[in-house]
Design a protein around this motif. Sequence first.
Motif, PDB file in Angstrom:
ATOM      1  N   CYS A  58       0.837  -1.196   0.000  1.00  0.00           N
ATOM      2  CA  CYS A  58       0.000   0.000   0.000  1.00  0.00           C
ATOM      3  C   CYS A  58       0.875   1.251   0.000  1.00  0.00           C
ATOM      4  O   CYS A  58       1.815   1.359   0.791  1.00  0.00           O
ATOM      5  N   PRO A  59       0.582   2.213  -0.887  1.00  0.00           N
ATOM      6  CA  PRO A  59       1.335   3.471  -0.886  1.00  0.00           C
ATOM      7  C   PRO A  59       1.220   4.184   0.471  1.00  0.00           C
ATOM      8  O   PRO A  59       0.165   4.140   1.111  1.00  0.00           O
ATOM      9  N   GLU A  60       2.268   4.817   0.892  1.00  0.00           N
ATOM     10  CA  GLU A  60       2.304   5.509   2.189  1.00  0.00           C
ATOM     11  C   GLU A  60       1.169   6.510   2.331  1.00  0.00           C
ATOM     12  O   GLU A  60       0.606   6.666   3.409  1.00  0.00           O
ATOM     13  N   ALA A  61       0.831   7.190   1.255  1.00  0.00           N
ATOM     14  CA  ALA A  61      -0.219   8.217   1.314  1.00  0.00           C
ATOM     15  C   ALA A  61      -1.589   7.641   1.671  1.00  0.00           C
ATOM     16  O   ALA A  61      -2.444   8.356   2.175  1.00  0.00           O
ATOM     17  N   LEU A  62      -1.793   6.342   1.422  1.00  0.00           N
ATOM     18  CA  LEU A  62      -3.100   5.730   1.691  1.00  0.00           C
ATOM     19  C   LEU A  62      -3.157   4.984   3.018  1.00  0.00           C
ATOM     20  O   LEU A  62      -4.250   4.637   3.483  1.00  0.00           O
ATOM     21  N   LYS A  63      -2.030   4.727   3.639  1.00  0.00           N
ATOM     22  CA  LYS A  63      -2.005   3.937   4.878  1.00  0.00           C
ATOM     23  C   LYS A  63      -2.873   4.515   5.997  1.00  0.00           C
ATOM     24  O   LYS A  63      -3.506   3.753   6.739  1.00  0.00           O
ATOM     25  N   PRO A  64      -2.980   5.834   6.150  1.00  0.00           N
ATOM     26  CA  PRO A  64      -3.858   6.355   7.231  1.00  0.00           C
ATOM     27  C   PRO A  64      -5.334   6.014   7.035  1.00  0.00           C
ATOM     28  O   PRO A  64      -6.101   6.077   7.991  1.00  0.00           O
ATOM     29  N   TYR A  65      -5.724   5.655   5.834  1.00  0.00           N
ATOM     30  CA  TYR A  65      -7.129   5.379   5.545  1.00  0.00           C
ATOM     31  C   TYR A  65      -7.497   3.900   5.664  1.00  0.00           C
ATOM     32  O   TYR A  65      -8.667   3.549   5.583  1.00  0.00           O
ATOM     33  N   LEU A  66      -6.513   3.024   5.823  1.00  0.00           N
ATOM     34  CA  LEU A  66      -6.777   1.590   5.877  1.00  0.00           C
ATOM     35  C   LEU A  66      -7.539   1.197   7.127  1.00  0.00           C
ATOM     36  O   LEU A  66      -7.294   1.710   8.210  1.00  0.00           O
TER      37      LEU A  66
END
Length: 137
Positions: A128-136
């Motif tokens: 997962c791209p770092e930019a999307l990890k907070p949304y997982l």
Amino acid sequence: MLKIIMGLKGSGKTKILVGLVCTAVNEGKGDVIVIEKERKLTYDIPYQARLIDAGSYDIGTYEFFKGFISGIHAGNYDITHFFIDNFYKLVKDKDEEAAVAFLQWLAAYSDRENIEFVVSMSSDREKCPEALKPYLI
């Protein structure tokens, strides 16, 4: 708020999404929209949720998808939840940077319009791209 359900095929993403749809319908005070490629969820989600077969709209680009979501919302300001199943099946553009940019736009749109978006994606969580990890979730 944007939430992303990410996992490989067969990992139970759709089951989680259906559970969240049921909760939104039962506890929510607004309209619930479910967008999917085909009408596979017809008998899995409550009839109160609006199921949209995006396959009949030929969503090709992220710009089209932005307009599609904005248009649905413009026609109904009572929407509190959008659920998008199998994200990568809806858009033909498979460029990861473009997908990340779209999802960041979706997060900003969500915050601005006070709508919760839940997106399921068939992809390896470990990549997962770092930019999307907070949304997982």
